[in-house]
Design an enzyme around this catalytic site. Structure first.
Site, short mmCIF file in Angstrom:
data_model
loop_
_atom_site.label_atom_id
_atom_site.label_comp_id
_atom_site.label_asym_id
_atom_site.label_seq_id
_atom_site.Cartn_x
_atom_site.Cartn_y
_atom_site.Cartn_z
N GLY A 227 0.82 -1.21 0.00
CA GLY A 227 0.00 0.00 0.00
C GLY A 227 0.85 1.26 0.00
O GLY A 227 2.09 1.21 0.03
N ALA A 228 0.18 2.42 -0.02
CA ALA A 228 0.90 3.70 -0.09
C ALA A 228 1.81 3.89 1.12
O ALA A 228 2.96 4.31 0.98
CB ALA A 228 -0.11 4.85 -0.19
N ARG B 8 -2.69 -12.32 -3.03
CA ARG B 8 -2.56 -11.97 -4.44
C ARG B 8 -1.25 -11.25 -4.75
O ARG B 8 -0.83 -11.19 -5.91
CB ARG B 8 -3.76 -11.12 -4.90
N SER B 9 -0.59 -10.69 -3.74
CA SER B 9 0.70 -10.03 -3.96
C SER B 9 1.88 -10.94 -3.66
O SER B 9 3.03 -10.61 -4.01
CB SER B 9 0.80 -8.77 -3.07
N ARG C 14 -4.83 2.55 19.03
CA ARG C 14 -4.44 3.90 19.45
C ARG C 14 -4.98 4.29 20.82
O ARG C 14 -4.28 4.92 21.62
CB ARG C 14 -4.88 4.93 18.41
N CYS D 10 -2.91 10.71 10.94
CA CYS D 10 -2.09 11.65 10.17
C CYS D 10 -2.38 13.11 10.54
O CYS D 10 -1.47 13.91 10.74
CB CYS D 10 -2.29 11.42 8.68
N LYS E 184 -10.64 12.20 16.61
CA LYS E 184 -9.29 11.67 16.83
C LYS E 184 -8.34 12.75 17.34
O LYS E 184 -7.50 12.47 18.20
CB LYS E 184 -8.75 11.09 15.52
N ARG F 48 -12.15 16.89 3.13
CA ARG F 48 -11.35 16.30 2.06
C ARG F 48 -11.27 17.29 0.91
O ARG F 48 -12.30 17.84 0.48
CB ARG F 48 -11.97 14.99 1.57
N HIS G 16 -1.45 17.15 3.78
CA HIS G 16 -2.58 17.74 4.48
C HIS G 16 -2.23 19.15 4.95
O HIS G 16 -1.08 19.47 5.24
CB HIS G 16 -2.95 16.92 5.73
#
Length: 342
Positions: free
Chosen positions: A14-15, A41-42, A101, A130, A215, A237, A244
């Site tokens: 992932g990113a 699948r990876s 968290r 984030c 959060k 968003r 951000h």
């Protein structure tokens, strides 16, 4: 921990997982063996790392055998299922999901703020949200200066906050608009993001506030050890690919001068001050996402008085930007791992 370590990344494709791989190299983590874990699948694909090739493995409990550090970049469900298994096998986990968290037995860490909390981990350390990281890195030195009692925050969160699907969705929409074609149906977001703003991130959690908005208060209280911190947050968003931005107003226990504020921010680790409205070049006037992407500092500008505070000397507003994938996620986790190595 010291010496050559066995390090695993859960959610390596992932990113955030991909960025963690780069950060391991940048932070010079002493990796003797690297394990990249992802879905079936990876499995079998290869990824380059430090001149060699690492084969991706399927993420299963037994894959954590022999690991010293595990970096989590998977979703909440997978994190809850697999990361306790890693801890039970002796690894120290640094997890980027929301799963642990707010667990009172799990430290929630931003190294510039509460690195000392790492010492009481029981095998799992949580990486904050984030937007929490990006907002608190510059807030912390001001709390040390004058004691923060209240935060009013609006976040302007990039498509990268929704991972690779979010960025791909925005690219597809921008491309369709540029070609004059019909837009694809919304996939990563509730509505079209290109040429639009979406003032909801997460589901409703408390009296009209979303889970993303809560959060900042809940995580901020835990990280800064301020159980009575008051926060009002609105998360939006925006059609920005990466990095951000946040508009933050702070209220302090005591009066504070703007020169004090600027000096505290300029001296703070992880912060860069860009605050000159008279500068000829806009890039020198204030932070912007286009400038703060693909780097690890939180840029701060537009530092000014909060004119709405009855006691103006106790209120300050500022604007900040930071890369969501790097300092907002992967870099923060790898910084924690580096502290474990030390």
């Amino acid at each position: 921990m010291a010496g050559n370590l066995t390090v695993a990344i859960l959610g390596a494709t992932g990113a955030v997982g991909t960025q963690m791989l780069q950060c391991l190299d940048e932070q010079e983590i002493p990796v003797g063996k690297l394990k990249l874990l992802a879905s079936a699948r990876s499995a079998g694909k290869t990824v380059a790392f430090r001149g060699g090739e690492v084969v991706i493995e399927e993420a299963r409990p037994e894959a954590f055998e022999g690991c010293d550090i595990v970096l989590g970049a998977a979703g909440d469900d997978i994190a809850r299922e697999l990361l306790p298994e890693a801890a039970r096998r002796g690894a120290t986990v640094v997890d980027n999901s929301h799963a642990f968290r707010m667990d009172p037995e799990v430290p929630l860490v931003i190294p510039e703020i509460n690195a000392q909390d790492i010492s009481w981990n029981n095998g799992i350390i949580a990486n904050p949200n984030c937007a929490t990281i990006i907002g608190l890195v510059p807030t912390w030195p001001l709390h040390q200066l004058a004691g923060v009692t209240r935060m009013i925050v609006s976040t302007y969160q990039a498509a990268s906050g929704a991972g690779v699907p979010g960025m791909e969705a925005l690219r597809a929409e921008i491309g369709a608009l540029g070609r004059g074609e019909g837009l694809p149906a919304p996939s990563a977001f509730a509505a079209q993001l290109a040429s639009n703003l979406i003032p909801q991130i997460g589901g409703e959690a408390f009296e009209g506030y979303t889970s993303e908005e809560m959060k900042l208060q809940n995580e901020g209280r835990k990280i800064m050890h301020l159980p009575d911190l008051r926060v009002s947050c609105t998360c939006v968003r925006v059609p920005v690919m990466r990095s951000h931005s946040e508009s933050i107003t702070l209220e302090f226990e005591r009066a504070v001068g703007l020169d004090e504020v600027r000096a505290a921010l300029a001296a703070a680790p992880g912060v860069r001050v860009v605050d000159d409205l008279a500068a000829e070049n806009a890039h020198d006037r204030f932070p912007m996402p286009i400038d703060t992407s693909d780097q690890d500092l939180i840029w701060v500008g537009r530092i000014r008085r909060d004119l709405s505070n009855p006691d103006e000397a106790r209120g300050v507003s500022f604007w900040c930007c930071g890369d969501q994938i790097r300092k907002g996620a992967a870099t923060n986790a790898v910084q924690i791992a580096k502290l474990l190595c030390a």
